[in-house]
Write a protein that holds these residues in place. Structure first.
Motif, PDB file in Angstrom:
ATOM      1  N   PHE A   1       0.841  -1.201   0.000  1.00 48.05           N
ATOM      2  CA  PHE A   1       0.000   0.000   0.000  1.00 48.05           C
ATOM      3  C   PHE A   1       0.876   1.251   0.000  1.00 48.05           C
ATOM      4  CE2 PHE A   1      -4.094  -1.852   2.154  1.00 48.05           C
ATOM      5  CZ  PHE A   1      -4.277  -2.667   1.063  1.00 48.05           C
ATOM      6  N   THR A   2       1.926   1.243   0.802  1.00 43.22           N
ATOM      7  CA  THR A   2       2.813   2.400   0.908  1.00 43.22           C
ATOM      8  C   THR A   2       3.525   2.681  -0.404  1.00 43.22           C
ATOM      9  OG1 THR A   2       3.161   1.917   3.258  1.00 43.22           O
ATOM     10  CG2 THR A   2       4.731   3.395   2.227  1.00 43.22           C
ATOM     11  N   LEU A   3       3.754   1.629  -1.177  1.00 41.33           N
ATOM     12  CA  LEU A   3       4.406   1.791  -2.476  1.00 41.33           C
ATOM     13  C   LEU A   3       3.403   2.022  -3.608  1.00 41.33           C
ATOM     14  CD1 LEU A   3       7.241  -0.880  -2.217  1.00 41.33           C
ATOM     15  CD2 LEU A   3       7.418   1.598  -1.935  1.00 41.33           C
ATOM     16  N   GLY A   4       2.109   1.993  -3.288  1.00 40.32           N
ATOM     17  CA  GLY A   4       1.106   2.383  -4.280  1.00 40.32           C
ATOM     18  C   GLY A   4       0.219   1.290  -4.810  1.00 40.32           C
ATOM     19  N   ASN A   5       0.486   0.024  -4.463  1.00 37.74           N
ATOM     20  CA  ASN A   5      -0.378  -1.058  -4.945  1.00 37.74           C
ATOM     21  C   ASN A   5      -1.568  -1.183  -3.995  1.00 37.74           C
ATOM     22  OD1 ASN A   5      -1.411  -3.228  -6.370  1.00 37.74           O
ATOM     23  ND2 ASN A   5      -0.051  -4.721  -5.422  1.00 37.74           N
ATOM     24  N   LYS A   6      -2.521  -0.274  -4.129  1.00 37.42           N
ATOM     25  CA  LYS A   6      -3.676  -0.206  -3.238  1.00 37.42           C
ATOM     26  C   LYS A   6      -4.751  -1.193  -3.696  1.00 37.42           C
ATOM     27  CE  LYS A   6      -1.929   3.402  -1.025  1.00 37.42           C
ATOM     28  NZ  LYS A   6      -2.628   4.682  -0.856  1.00 37.42           N
TER      29      LYS A   6
ATOM     30  N   TYR B   1      -5.530   4.680   2.702  1.00 36.99           N
ATOM     31  CA  TYR B   1      -6.061   6.000   2.355  1.00 36.99           C
ATOM     32  C   TYR B   1      -5.007   7.107   2.347  1.00 36.99           C
ATOM     33  CZ  TYR B   1     -10.729   4.023   2.519  1.00 36.99           C
ATOM     34  OH  TYR B   1     -11.852   3.267   2.253  1.00 36.99           O
ATOM     35  N   ALA B   2      -3.780   6.784   2.742  1.00 37.56           N
ATOM     36  CA  ALA B   2      -2.711   7.782   2.737  1.00 37.56           C
ATOM     37  C   ALA B   2      -2.045   7.856   1.364  1.00 37.56           C
ATOM     38  CB  ALA B   2      -1.669   7.427   3.795  1.00 37.56           C
ATOM     39  N   PRO B   3      -1.483   9.012   1.003  1.00 38.79           N
ATOM     40  CA  PRO B   3      -0.701   9.072  -0.244  1.00 38.79           C
ATOM     41  C   PRO B   3       0.447   8.076  -0.193  1.00 38.79           C
ATOM     42  CG  PRO B   3      -1.096  11.276   0.637  1.00 38.79           C
ATOM     43  CD  PRO B   3      -1.521  10.311   1.701  1.00 38.79           C
ATOM     44  N   SER B   4       0.725   7.439  -1.306  1.00 40.94           N
ATOM     45  CA  SER B   4       1.850   6.501  -1.385  1.00 40.94           C
ATOM     46  C   SER B   4       3.169   7.281  -1.417  1.00 40.94           C
ATOM     47  CB  SER B   4       1.735   5.658  -2.650  1.00 40.94           C
ATOM     48  OG  SER B   4       1.941   6.476  -3.798  1.00 40.94           O
ATOM     49  N   LEU B   5       4.266   6.550  -1.342  1.00 34.21           N
ATOM     50  CA  LEU B   5       5.595   7.156  -1.433  1.00 34.21           C
ATOM     51  C   LEU B   5       5.720   7.995  -2.704  1.00 34.21           C
ATOM     52  CD1 LEU B   5       8.634   7.344  -0.611  1.00 34.21           C
ATOM     53  CD2 LEU B   5       8.971   5.182  -1.853  1.00 34.21           C
ATOM     54  N   TYR B   6       5.298   7.459  -3.829  1.00 36.58           N
ATOM     55  CA  TYR B   6       5.393   8.178  -5.101  1.00 36.58           C
ATOM     56  C   TYR B   6       4.495   9.417  -5.109  1.00 36.58           C
ATOM     57  CZ  TYR B   6       5.003   9.046 -10.138  1.00 36.58           C
ATOM     58  OH  TYR B   6       4.998   9.631 -11.380  1.00 36.58           O
TER      59      TYR B   6
ATOM     60  N   VAL C   1      -7.147   4.302  -4.273  1.00 31.64           N
ATOM     61  CA  VAL C   1      -7.214   3.662  -5.589  1.00 31.64           C
ATOM     62  C   VAL C   1      -5.828   3.713  -6.228  1.00 31.64           C
ATOM     63  CG1 VAL C   1      -8.264   3.733  -7.873  1.00 31.64           C
ATOM     64  CG2 VAL C   1      -9.616   4.355  -5.862  1.00 31.64           C
ATOM     65  N   ALA C   2      -5.344   2.576  -6.702  1.00 29.33           N
ATOM     66  CA  ALA C   2      -4.030   2.532  -7.345  1.00 29.33           C
ATOM     67  C   ALA C   2      -4.021   3.442  -8.565  1.00 29.33           C
ATOM     68  CB  ALA C   2      -3.684   1.100  -7.743  1.00 29.33           C
ATOM     69  N   ARG C   3      -2.964   4.231  -8.726  1.00 29.41           N
ATOM     70  CA  ARG C   3      -2.904   5.152  -9.853  1.00 29.41           C
ATOM     71  C   ARG C   3      -2.294   4.462 -11.062  1.00 29.41           C
ATOM     72  NH1 ARG C   3      -1.092  10.017  -8.350  1.00 29.41           N
ATOM     73  NH2 ARG C   3      -0.789  10.649 -10.506  1.00 29.41           N
ATOM     74  N   GLY C   4      -2.682   4.940 -12.227  1.00 26.11           N
ATOM     75  CA  GLY C   4      -2.093   4.448 -13.466  1.00 26.11           C
ATOM     76  C   GLY C   4      -1.178   5.500 -14.055  1.00 26.11           C
ATOM     77  N   GLU C   5      -0.846   5.356 -15.328  1.00 22.36           N
ATOM     78  CA  GLU C   5      -0.003   6.344 -15.994  1.00 22.36           C
ATOM     79  C   GLU C   5      -0.744   7.671 -16.112  1.00 22.36           C
ATOM     80  OE1 GLU C   5       1.321   4.970 -19.754  1.00 22.36           O
ATOM     81  OE2 GLU C   5       2.368   3.217 -18.952  1.00 22.36           O
TER      82      GLU C   5
END
Length: 280
Positions: free
Chosen positions: A132-137, A160-165, A190-194
């Motif tokens: 989750f912290t790296l963005g794979n929510k 629900y927190a912003p990921s590292l990226y 929600v995991a972000r895409g490009e």
């Protein structure tokens, strides 16, 4: 044979409260390896220690990435990069551990695998917090932890927190880089895409790295973390394949085919895509 005598200054008047064993809680730590096979199977100790040590390294990895996030929030890029450099070395320790488990043969593993019951590494709450912290929510994975209220609460915070990226993107926005508001004003669960607009900003950083050296260095530190995680996933999959072939995995998963799906997941897709755009 030469001998080394104790120096007079070395403490020998010790209690259990102020010695090495007490400081590191070794009584508790070394009593935590309890094989369930009866009689205890020799190789179950390897399996238990392998996974317990991995959990300790993951705990430290979360600790270091958490510190990097705090530095990003304070716009302290060099300090964040320092934490990410340490995180990369921790990942190397996690990766190299697979070499030890690779010595476990299929026949040996089959003799004690039944004692796990429903247990599986997939259920590791720390691993999920790290992802989750790296963005794979993924909200769907939260159901696995409903029987563990304390871990569920920690996972929900990470979800629900912003990921590292995303913390890096927020830093770029504060520092005047043209990150569109809609790219950061979003549901972080929600995991972000490009993101084409973000990729344009990253392209500027890479193609003008002398003007953006700290940002450029941070981008590369993030890529190190993402790549090392990918290497770890791949070795995990190959270790499982080597030991159980294509049998169903522990915890009800399909095994190797389930692990292969994770190899298609990229934590920072913008940083991958910008490599295609650079120089064009």
């Amino acid at each position: 044979m030469k001998k080394r005598e104790l120096e007079d200054s070395i403490h020998t008047d010790l209690s259990r409260d102020d010695d090495y064993t007490g400081y590191l809680q070794l009584d508790k730590l070394l009593d935590a390896q309890i094989p369930l096979s009866d009689p205890p199977h020799h190789d179950e100790m390897l399996f238990i220690i392998q996974h317990q040590v991995a959990e300790l390294w993951i705990k430290l990895l979360i600790h270091e990435i958490g510190a990097a996030i705090r530095h990003l929030r304070n716009d302290e890029l060099p300090q964040a990069v320092k934490n990410l450099a340490r995180a990369r070395h921790i990942q190397n320790q996690l990766y190299n551990q697979w070499k030890v488990l690779d010595t476990l043969t299929p026949a040996e593993y089959a003799e004690f695998r039944h004692v796990f019951g429903k247990a599986s590494g997939f259920q590791s709450a720390q691993y999920r917090i790290l992802e989750f912290t790296l963005g794979n929510k993924s909200r769907s994975t939260m159901t696995v932890y409903e029987h563990q209220p304390e871990w569920y609460a920690k996972l929900e915070t990470a979800l629900y927190a912003p990921s590292l990226y995303e913390e890096f993107l927020l830093h770029l926005k504060r520092r005047g880089m043209p990150i569109p508001q809609q790219s950061i004003d979003r549901d972080f669960s929600v995991a972000r895409g490009e993101d084409d607009a973000v990729i344009e900003v990253l392209k500027v950083i890479y193609e003008n790295r002398a003007d953006h050296w700290a940002r450029y260095e941070t981008c590369e530190a993030l890529m190190d973390i993402a790549n090392n995680f990918h290497f770890w996933r791949f070795h995990h999959m190959k270790t499982v394949e080597r030991i159980i072939g294509h049998k169903p995995g522990s915890g009800g998963s399909s095994g190797v085919s389930f692990l292969k799906k994770a190899l298609d997941i990229e934590f920072f897709p913008d940083l991958i895509r910008v490599r295609t755009e650079i120089g064009q």
